[in-house]
Enzyme design. Sequence first.
Site, mmCIF file in Angstrom:
data_model
loop_
_atom_site.group_PDB
_atom_site.id
_atom_site.type_symbol
_atom_site.label_atom_id
_atom_site.label_comp_id
_atom_site.label_asym_id
_atom_site.label_seq_id
_atom_site.Cartn_x
_atom_site.Cartn_y
_atom_site.Cartn_z
ATOM 1 N N LYS A 122 4.155 0.893 3.028
ATOM 2 C CA LYS A 122 3.794 1.325 1.633
ATOM 3 C C LYS A 122 4.860 1.649 0.917
ATOM 4 O O LYS A 122 5.035 1.095 -0.321
ATOM 5 C CB LYS A 122 2.890 2.567 1.867
ATOM 6 C CG LYS A 122 2.612 3.153 0.735
ATOM 7 C CD LYS A 122 2.247 4.696 0.561
ATOM 8 C CE LYS A 122 3.525 5.344 0.729
ATOM 9 N NZ LYS A 122 3.636 6.854 0.493
ATOM 10 N N CYS A 192 -11.305 12.297 -6.855
ATOM 11 C CA CYS A 192 -11.913 11.801 -5.462
ATOM 12 C C CYS A 192 -10.987 12.404 -4.088
ATOM 13 O O CYS A 192 -10.594 11.693 -3.511
ATOM 14 C CB CYS A 192 -12.088 10.435 -5.396
ATOM 15 S SG CYS A 192 -13.124 9.825 -3.776
#
Length: 273
Positions: A122, A192
Amino acid sequence: MRSHITAPVDTMGCDQAQFKETDPRSQRFATLISLMLSSQTKDEVTDAAVSKLRAALGGSLSVDGLIAADDATISDAIGKVGFWRRKTEYIKKAAQRLRDEFDSDVPKTVDELCSLPGVGPKMAFLALQVAWNLNVGIGVDVHVHRITNRLGWHKPPTKNPEETRLNLQSWLPTELHPHINHMLVGFGQVICTPVGPRCDLCELSTKGLCPSVQKTAKSKTRKAVTLASEASTSVSGSLPKVEIEIKAEEENTVLYTIPDNSLHSEVKNEEAW
């Protein structure tokens, strides 16, 4: 939806660290350091740690400056980030590797970046996107992994960030790869969220497009969320319009979590996230 949200990642994300440096190499190095400090740490804390470390090194984040600093100075500056002791060792060793093997600059390949201590896929993908403007893959963190599974973008649900990355890259247009992380991270920070998501403020849930919608309980302690108009937010001008067709399905609500036994120990800690 995302264009109405100003999230921590928009003002304190890894891409912001470079703007306080003037030398191109220091700009790229600051980006890498910000990413290395960010794992298991909120953007607000990471941003403050980067600023404190820069001040401790004399006003600039450079490879030579970090190598010259003693461990105590580095630890004091980054002491509020997660795993700060380990990261003190990681960034010091990474700086030495950059000096010895990469001409004191950030490498330009995923493999070379992942060879540095404390750097996983990542971080490598995001470092290349921000530091070198190279689009070679999607940076998938906990927000991207969680949200894309909640939205049902993976059939079957993915078990770890690497599965999520490979599936996203198999169908998401390449030109959107550099933007999907930033977009979903901000969405995950404000709307979220991992616990108690604000489905009441989410257009996907109110339009019946999210299979994981939850009822939002009223709470006096819940942090208020302000949605800015599209004209007043800075995010709308920096992100492309992303249109993805999501078909509503009649099924029971399912929230996907990551089983502990599905993650390698390194992933559980920090590096690969």
